[in-house]
Design an enzyme around this catalytic site. Structure first.
Site, mmCIF file in Angstrom:
data_model
loop_
_atom_site.group_PDB
_atom_site.id
_atom_site.type_symbol
_atom_site.label_atom_id
_atom_site.label_comp_id
_atom_site.label_asym_id
_atom_site.label_seq_id
_atom_site.Cartn_x
_atom_site.Cartn_y
_atom_site.Cartn_z
ATOM 1 N N SER A 81 4.673 -4.436 -2.021
ATOM 2 C CA SER A 81 5.686 -5.209 -2.734
ATOM 3 C C SER A 81 6.681 -4.303 -3.467
ATOM 4 C CB SER A 81 4.975 -6.179 -3.693
ATOM 5 O OG SER A 81 5.868 -7.066 -4.296
ATOM 6 N N ASP A 140 15.885 5.660 1.632
ATOM 7 C CA ASP A 140 17.115 5.272 2.330
ATOM 8 C C ASP A 140 18.341 5.953 1.740
ATOM 9 O OD1 ASP A 140 15.661 3.696 4.017
ATOM 10 O OD2 ASP A 140 16.664 1.802 3.505
ATOM 11 N N LYS A 172 3.800 -5.731 2.229
ATOM 12 C CA LYS A 172 3.951 -7.009 1.505
ATOM 13 C C LYS A 172 5.437 -7.180 1.198
ATOM 14 C CE LYS A 172 3.026 -10.472 -1.411
ATOM 15 N NZ LYS A 172 4.292 -10.662 -2.099
#
Length: 409
Positions: free
Chosen positions: A314, A325, A339
């Site tokens: 999560s 990124d 998740k």
């Protein structure tokens, strides 16, 4: 967990509509002369009958129970409504959407507050099996040898095949000082082992930080609770004061938590406006972007390694994915949990809650976290033998990478 106010109001409206359906039924269900079309029109006169569900079967079952089921009078209308709501949510076939009756809601709120009686383990269901996301640090489960990735086959003598999370929690929880036995299959093992764990008060840890003798600053974050952002802020101030440019953020075994805490933490490393996470609602709906607050306290002068494993879920995956990124960090460890769904918590009544999935998470570059998780740049396994002998090859690799920066520009 996302408690965005706009979406919260929208979901609340939907849940109240469900309650109106059942509330109207208490009166209308016993009026045998009232047709299902009239019930639909009474509930929402602005919507045509074609757009409404036919509740006649529901009320026929309700009335049949009253007329024929032995002991029907011992089952309260409230219990029936709770069962109906749970069945409605079950039709979604989503393990993360749950209805919490009063006792369950109280337990859930205790977990959010960070204090409850149990063994200290985050669990989930996948493909009909009960899995350990992560044991919480320094809890009975952790001390007893429960590991991320374990499969729980039995709780005491009860099989966990196709068990719900709520049913499992009920079995694992209990009075302080009592014992629960978990039959556990460790990753890579062929035979399960029985682990006895004494229940205790669980005070959920949040964050530890330290400057190592070799000049590497390590922040270990165990969850994304309501106060995690402030604790991380204090850790970053200490990191700045240390003059170190080498940072390891350890998110292993961190099952996630509040979205706004994750966004605030990543904001320490990104300019304002940069995307941290994408909330994808599907169905052609416009995506929602969560952007950096722009603290950007360190510019491009840091070497950052993020440690993850299959207990990282999560919000942990949001932080790790965003930093990679944007080429701010290298990931070391094992595949994260996957998740990648967004839940909102809605208060249905003063004593009940509805946790509903509303979207899926994407990283800034559009990578879905759901199911697949994140693959580290450097995959390093942690074996049972490593744990037994207190070795940490993942941390050793992270230290090597952060000291001999490979360059990720």
């Amino acid at each position: 967990m996302n408690l965005n106010n706009k979406n919260y109001i929208k979901i609340t409206t939907g849940v109240l509509f469900v309650l109106i359906v059942f509330g109207a039924g208490f009166f209308l269900g016993f009026n045998k002369q009232m047709s299902s079309e009239k019930i639909s029109a009474f509930i929402n006169p602005d919507v045509t009958t074609e757009d409404q569900a036919d509740f006649a079967p529901f009320w026929k079952v309700w009335n049949t129970i009253d007329q024929k089921f032995p002991g029907a009078s011992e089952i309260s209308s409230e219990e029936r409504v709770y069962g109906a709501i749970s069945g409605l949510i079950g039709s979604l076939e989503d393990p993360y959407s749950q209805f919490f009756e009063p006792d369950q809601a109280k337990t859930f709120e205790e977990e959010i507050s960070g204090n409850f009686v149990g063994i200290g383990v985050e669990i989930d269901t996948k493909n009909g099996t009960l899995n350990v996301i992560a044991p919480l640090t320094d809890t009975p489960a952790d001390k007893a040898g429960i590991l991320s990735g374990d499969i729980i086959l039995k709780i005491d003598e009860v099989s966990t095949e196709n068990i719900t999370i709520d049913e499992a929690v009920k079995l694992i929880r209990g009075e302080k000082g009592t014992t629960v036995t978990l039959s556990v299959l460790h990753k890579g093992e062929k035979s399960p082992v029985d682990i006895k764990i004494v229940r205790d008060t669980i005070n959920i840890p949040t964050l530890d930080s330290k400057l190592r003798d070799d000049g590497v600053y390590v922040v270990s974050l165990y969850n994304f609770s309501a106060n995690s952002a402030n604790l991380f802020r204090n850790a970053m101030k200490k990191f700045q004061a240390s003059k170190s440019d080498k940072l390891i953020i350890d998110l292993r075994g961190n099952p996630g938590g509040y979205l706004n805490a994750a966004v605030d933490m990543v904001s320490w490393f990104l300019p304002g406006g940069k995307t941290i996470a994408i909330e994808d609602f599907g169905g052609g709906k416009e995506q929602k972007l969560y952007r950096s607050s722009g603290y950007n306290a360190f510019g491009d002068n840091l070497h950052i390694v993020v440690l993850i494993d299959q207990g990282s879920a999560s919000a942990s995956e949001i932080v790790a994915g965003a930093l990679r990124d944007h080429k701010k960090a290298i990931l070391v460890g094992e595949q994260s949990y996957g998740k990648g769904s967004v839940q909102e918590v809605v208060k249905v009544t003063p004593t009940t809650l509805f946790k509903v999935t509303v979207a899926k998470w994407l990283t800034p570059l559009g990578t879905s976290i759901s199911l697949k998780g994140l693959t580290p740049d450097f995959v390093v396994k942690l074996t049972k033998d490593d744990v037994t002998n207190k070795r940490d090859p993942q941390m050793e690799k992270a230290l090597k990478v952060v000291k001999n920066w490979p360059g990720i520009k």
